[in-house]
Design an enzyme around this catalytic site. Sequence first.
Site, PDB file in Angstrom:
ATOM      1  N   ALA A 163       0.868  -1.176   0.000  1.00  0.00           N
ATOM      2  CA  ALA A 163       0.000   0.000   0.000  1.00  0.00           C
ATOM      3  C   ALA A 163       0.905   1.226   0.000  1.00  0.00           C
ATOM      4  CB  ALA A 163      -0.898  -0.011   1.230  1.00  0.00           C
ATOM      5  N   SER A 164       0.748   2.083  -0.982  1.00  0.00           N
ATOM      6  CA  SER A 164       1.635   3.228  -1.139  1.00  0.00           C
ATOM      7  C   SER A 164       1.433   4.253  -0.028  1.00  0.00           C
ATOM      8  CB  SER A 164       1.395   3.895  -2.501  1.00  0.00           C
ATOM      9  OG  SER A 164       1.627   2.985  -3.551  1.00  0.00           O
TER      10      SER A 164
END
Length: 397
Positions: free
Chosen positions: A70-71
């Site tokens: 997840a960025s």
Amino acid sequence: MSQTKADELRNALVDDILTQRHLPAAVERALRTVPRETFLPGIKLEDAYTDQAVTIKDHPDGGPLPLSCASVPSVVAMMLAQLAAKPDDNILEVGAGTGYNAALLAELAHEGKVTAVDIDADVALHARTTLNAAGYERVKVLERDGLLHVWESAPYDRIMATVGVWDIPTTWWSQLLDGGRLVLPLRWRGQTRSVALTRHGDTLVSDAMELCGFVPIIGQTSEKTALLTATGSVRVHYDADQAVDASALANTLAHAPCRGAWSAQRIGKGETFDGVWLRATASDDRVCRLEVTPEAVQQDLVRKPAMPSRSPALIDGDSLAYLTYRREDADPQRPFQLGAAAYGPHGESLAQHLIAHIEAWGADRTALPRMTITPVETAPPTGHTIEKWESRITLAY
């Protein structure tokens, strides 16, 4: 914890992002609406709402980078702002990840369509499961190599890649409508920047680019590495089109360090100087990325680079020069002076060239080049051109 607590943490994170950058109202609303915790099962609620990346699958070969994550939320927000999605857009996301970004896209294109693809079956299943759990069943998730044609919903008004891309595949040209917009973490000369481009016939033209870091897309292996020490504690990373002699570089550090050079440019604590790297790539094909481990710095194998894990360097045969700094208290507001450390027979000359890049950046520190991307079979526009396998990148200030 209660839903109220999740809402509080989510709003606090968005408030913090807004102190860093302006966001379009639609992007802000999406960030305040989509429950990031739903896409990160098993993660503490507080950790879901910190401005950091979260790994959801490690790389199977044991490499240092995860296969999927997840960025960082502030980077997600920045790229959504670059995308400028409209309510009725048809959007393709390459790299489904957790499904969180696809949910945000669904909020932005609430009258349109969103298709997310991922090459990994486990990641695609995770995205499908979490999107369903969050109420975004209308998002289409496909297990698919994003470098190939995603024909099911093509053509697209917007394409957004959430994995690092080295080259623009030909298939993306056939999928993106003329006038459509492409946002991707594009990698060239060792740096990665989120670039926003609009298609005008056979050209993609940039209007925004910001520094970022992303897991590289599977299937593009066009970056190479040369070791300057037997253990690999000092190495350079370069592109396939660059004339780098890895065997010659293996002996570079055997030479005594050159005197190097110092620029007239100074920076303050926390002040960014990544623009030096960007500026150099717009005119110089010798730009690479130097990576030095903490152990190599401690052992004094090389003079400390400005950023040990990722500093711009110029390479010529068995010589290199790279960005460094020193503290000069004459200017308390900007006490750090930028310079070039150098090794090898041509090190002094390379250091002077690097200083010229530093000074050019210093003359206008916020300037960005115009990037134009064309298919490899078409003639590039005027400017400094970087050759990829399927496209050409042209940069001009």
